[in-house]
Write a protein that holds these residues in place. Structure first.
Motif, mmCIF file in Angstrom:
data_model
loop_
_atom_site.group_PDB
_atom_site.id
_atom_site.type_symbol
_atom_site.label_atom_id
_atom_site.label_comp_id
_atom_site.label_asym_id
_atom_site.label_seq_id
_atom_site.Cartn_x
_atom_site.Cartn_y
_atom_site.Cartn_z
ATOM 1 N N LYS A 98 -58.288 -1.688 16.283
ATOM 2 C CA LYS A 98 -59.816 -1.221 15.962
ATOM 3 C C LYS A 98 -60.624 -1.558 17.263
ATOM 4 C CE LYS A 98 -59.969 -0.506 11.061
ATOM 5 N NZ LYS A 98 -60.720 -1.086 9.719
ATOM 6 N N THR A 99 -60.381 -3.085 17.545
ATOM 7 C CA THR A 99 -61.256 -3.596 18.728
ATOM 8 C C THR A 99 -60.788 -2.929 20.050
ATOM 9 O OG1 THR A 99 -60.860 -5.620 17.667
ATOM 10 C CG2 THR A 99 -60.929 -5.611 20.172
ATOM 11 N N LEU A 100 -59.553 -2.421 20.278
ATOM 12 C CA LEU A 100 -58.889 -1.675 21.377
ATOM 13 C C LEU A 100 -59.628 -0.429 21.347
ATOM 14 C CD1 LEU A 100 -54.985 -2.631 21.477
ATOM 15 C CD2 LEU A 100 -56.933 -3.731 22.792
ATOM 16 N N LYS A 101 -59.532 0.188 20.224
ATOM 17 C CA LYS A 101 -60.331 1.536 20.177
ATOM 18 C C LYS A 101 -61.802 1.560 20.613
ATOM 19 C CE LYS A 101 -60.891 5.454 17.337
ATOM 20 N NZ LYS A 101 -60.639 5.785 15.822
ATOM 21 N N LYS A 102 -62.298 0.502 19.949
ATOM 22 C CA LYS A 102 -64.065 0.259 20.205
ATOM 23 C C LYS A 102 -64.456 0.069 21.745
ATOM 24 C CE LYS A 102 -67.612 -2.870 19.098
ATOM 25 N NZ LYS A 102 -68.128 -4.048 18.313
ATOM 26 N N TYR A 103 -63.531 -0.780 22.396
ATOM 27 C CA TYR A 103 -63.790 -0.947 23.851
ATOM 28 C C TYR A 103 -62.825 -0.001 24.663
ATOM 29 C CZ TYR A 103 -66.050 -5.111 22.227
ATOM 30 O OH TYR A 103 -67.072 -6.037 21.445
ATOM 31 N N LYS A 104 -62.427 1.061 24.241
ATOM 32 C CA LYS A 104 -61.399 1.959 24.930
ATOM 33 C C LYS A 104 -60.530 1.716 25.879
ATOM 34 C CE LYS A 104 -65.595 5.340 24.505
ATOM 35 N NZ LYS A 104 -66.625 6.079 25.070
ATOM 36 N N VAL A 105 -59.912 0.526 25.476
ATOM 37 C CA VAL A 105 -58.715 0.113 26.340
ATOM 38 C C VAL A 105 -57.122 0.073 25.440
ATOM 39 C CG1 VAL A 105 -60.242 -1.757 27.362
ATOM 40 C CG2 VAL A 105 -58.888 -2.424 25.471
ATOM 41 N N HIS A 106 -56.207 0.149 26.169
ATOM 42 C CA HIS A 106 -54.908 0.023 25.721
ATOM 43 C C HIS A 106 -54.241 -1.043 26.025
ATOM 44 C CE1 HIS A 106 -56.028 4.655 26.136
ATOM 45 N NE2 HIS A 106 -56.021 4.379 24.855
ATOM 46 N N ALA A 107 -53.346 -1.249 25.163
ATOM 47 C CA ALA A 107 -52.370 -2.582 25.435
ATOM 48 C C ALA A 107 -51.062 -2.180 25.240
ATOM 49 C CB ALA A 107 -52.971 -3.728 24.523
ATOM 50 N N THR A 108 -49.940 -3.068 25.261
ATOM 51 C CA THR A 108 -48.528 -3.100 24.980
ATOM 52 C C THR A 108 -48.142 -4.041 24.019
ATOM 53 O OG1 THR A 108 -48.031 -2.384 27.155
ATOM 54 C CG2 THR A 108 -46.311 -2.892 26.175
ATOM 55 N N PHE A 109 -47.670 -3.633 22.939
ATOM 56 C CA PHE A 109 -46.982 -4.426 21.825
ATOM 57 C C PHE A 109 -45.551 -4.499 21.735
ATOM 58 C CE2 PHE A 109 -51.138 -2.815 20.856
ATOM 59 C CZ PHE A 109 -51.845 -3.630 19.771
ATOM 60 N N PHE A 110 -45.142 -6.042 21.720
ATOM 61 C CA PHE A 110 -43.692 -6.312 21.729
ATOM 62 C C PHE A 110 -43.488 -6.512 20.121
ATOM 63 C CE2 PHE A 110 -44.549 -6.254 26.143
ATOM 64 C CZ PHE A 110 -43.605 -5.399 26.748
ATOM 65 N N GLU A 111 -42.932 -5.696 19.477
ATOM 66 C CA GLU A 111 -42.826 -5.831 18.095
ATOM 67 C C GLU A 111 -41.064 -6.294 17.756
ATOM 68 O OE1 GLU A 111 -46.121 -2.705 16.401
ATOM 69 O OE2 GLU A 111 -44.237 -2.088 16.211
ATOM 70 N N VAL A 112 -41.302 -7.065 16.678
ATOM 71 C CA VAL A 112 -39.899 -7.540 16.167
ATOM 72 C C VAL A 112 -39.482 -6.511 15.129
ATOM 73 C CG1 VAL A 112 -39.142 -9.724 14.733
ATOM 74 C CG2 VAL A 112 -40.863 -10.092 16.347
ATOM 75 N N GLY A 113 -38.246 -6.298 15.143
ATOM 76 C CA GLY A 113 -37.678 -5.402 14.260
ATOM 77 C C GLY A 113 -37.800 -5.416 12.792
ATOM 78 N N GLN A 114 -37.354 -6.630 12.370
ATOM 79 C CA GLN A 114 -37.780 -6.644 10.772
ATOM 80 C C GLN A 114 -39.148 -6.408 10.311
ATOM 81 O OE1 GLN A 114 -36.219 -10.681 10.074
ATOM 82 N NE2 GLN A 114 -38.025 -11.662 10.771
ATOM 83 N N SER A 115 -39.944 -6.768 11.173
ATOM 84 C CA SER A 115 -41.345 -6.493 10.924
ATOM 85 C C SER A 115 -41.764 -5.199 10.892
ATOM 86 C CB SER A 115 -42.493 -7.352 11.654
ATOM 87 O OG SER A 115 -42.481 -8.560 11.292
ATOM 88 N N VAL A 116 -41.199 -4.158 12.001
ATOM 89 C CA VAL A 116 -41.175 -2.783 12.127
ATOM 90 C C VAL A 116 -40.720 -2.139 10.983
ATOM 91 C CG1 VAL A 116 -40.665 -0.767 13.401
ATOM 92 C CG2 VAL A 116 -41.358 -2.952 14.444
ATOM 93 N N SER A 117 -39.651 -2.827 10.479
ATOM 94 C CA SER A 117 -39.153 -1.986 9.319
ATOM 95 C C SER A 117 -40.057 -2.229 7.917
ATOM 96 C CB SER A 117 -37.723 -2.875 8.747
ATOM 97 O OG SER A 117 -36.961 -2.359 9.931
ATOM 98 N N ARG A 118 -40.652 -3.348 8.011
ATOM 99 C CA ARG A 118 -41.547 -3.593 6.659
ATOM 100 C C ARG A 118 -42.950 -2.803 6.783
ATOM 101 N NH1 ARG A 118 -40.797 -9.460 7.970
ATOM 102 N NH2 ARG A 118 -38.810 -10.109 6.426
ATOM 103 N N TYR A 119 -43.246 -2.541 7.975
ATOM 104 C CA TYR A 119 -44.703 -2.006 8.238
ATOM 105 C C TYR A 119 -44.519 -0.888 9.213
ATOM 106 C CZ TYR A 119 -45.707 -6.590 6.311
ATOM 107 O OH TYR A 119 -45.565 -7.814 5.746
#
Length: 337
Positions: free
Chosen positions: A156-177
């Protein structure tokens, strides 16, 4: 009357010639052209590995494969010799495949997926890389998510300020969410691989490291329908053998906020602002409330200094290659070194 008929006939013949000639010209422009991988890559093995990476994505898409097939796509034999050939077509790079479990004999990789991977002269103008000034560009990156509460708040913060970022995610958390991983991409951000459960690659060996990456790629593919392009090894540790085996660009960082050690919003802000300059990749985490709370101020202060906040791909001008690790714009070396 005869003169009018002759004139009309002459016009019809002339128009026919022009139409035929135009058709020949248009066809010539899109005619298939056979090239070697040596030509496409200027004999660069990292570029050839990037083509293999794009080919795996295309095999999965072309066959509408389920996530259970992700591990299998890494077993498909793809070109490793520069003398092998492919075909430039109107729609992309066409490659013939050896017998494989997907039962696919041929794929066509869209040129958009080959930007920065093959030489510009073999790409349509719309897909060629151009010079980018990075002295006023900064890439914010966030590790260890997705978190069910904090990652959506950060988005929501990134959208508000109209910027983009890169997320490096952990597989077991991706599977949960998985919905949150989809939301990351839906917001115009990038999503990278940060291993399955955050081990130190230097201590587990190449085979287990590859398994960590493949398992996470499968989770991300299951959640989003795409394979992540980048890998960020936990703690930044990776050996040269692991870098070669993974065949994905390795993304490190040039500014470490050390937010995990402070858990203090003000200190997070000060550390990032003190060290960040144009071309930097900033490391933060979206699993700590204090870190996420620091982001609005960091964005506003960086913008006030004239910086544009971009994704890693934008900062690296879409030219990151497997086998190499990137610390910032123009700052890269062989993985493991």
């Amino acid at each position: 009357m005869k003169k009018k008929r002759l004139l009309l006939l002459s016009l019809v013949v002339t128009m026919g010639i022009l139409l035929v000639g135009g058709g020949i010209t248009a066809q010539a422009k899109t005619a298939n052209k056979t090239v070697t991988f040596a030509q496409l890559t200027n004999k660069n093995t990292n570029r050839l590995a990037a083509i293999r990476q794009a080919a795996r994505e295309q095999i999965l898409k072309q066959t509408k494969a389920k996530s259970s097939k992700v591990a299998a796509v890494y077993k498909v034999k793809l070109p490793k010799h520069m003398t092998k050939k492919a075909t430039l077509t109107a729609n992309g790079l066409r490659m013939n495949l050896l017998a494989n479990s997907f039962k696919v004999k041929q794929i066509t990789i869209p040129y958009a997926q080959l930007q920065g991977k093959i030489l510009n002269r073999y790409l349509p103008k719309a897909n060629r890389t151009t010079h980018v000034k990075t002295n006023k560009m900064v890439a914010l990156t966030f590790d260890d998510g997705p978190d069910p509460t904090l990652t959506p708040k950060l988005l929501k913060t990134l959208k508000k300020y109209k910027v983009h970022a890169t997320f490096f995610e952990v597989g077991q958390s991706v599977s949960r969410y998985p919905k949150i991983s989809r939301a990351v991409l839906a917001g115009g951000n990038e999503l990278g691989n940060h291993s399955w459960n955050h081990p130190d690659f230097n201590t587990i060996g190449t085979a287990r490291t590859v398994s960590q990456i493949t398992r996470t790629n499968r989770a991300i593919f299951q959640a989003t329908g795409t394979l992540p392009q980048y890998v960020r090894p936990p703690y930044g540790n990776i050996t040269a053998a692991e870098g070669r085996a993974i065949e994905q660009p390795i993304i490190r960082w040039s500014v470490d906020s050390r937010d995990w050690s402070y858990l203090n919003t003000t200190k997070d802000i000060n550390e990032v602002m003190k060290d960040t300059h144009g071309g930097d990749i900033v490391l933060m985490h979206d699993i700590h409330a204090q870190s996420v709370a620091a982001v609005p101020t960091i964005i506003k202060r960086l913008k006030a200094k004239g910086y544009k906040l971009v994704t890693v791909s934008q900062l690296l001008n879409y030219q990151a290659l497997p086998g190499l690790q990137y610390f910032g714009a123009g700052d890269y070396r062989t993985a493991g070194k």
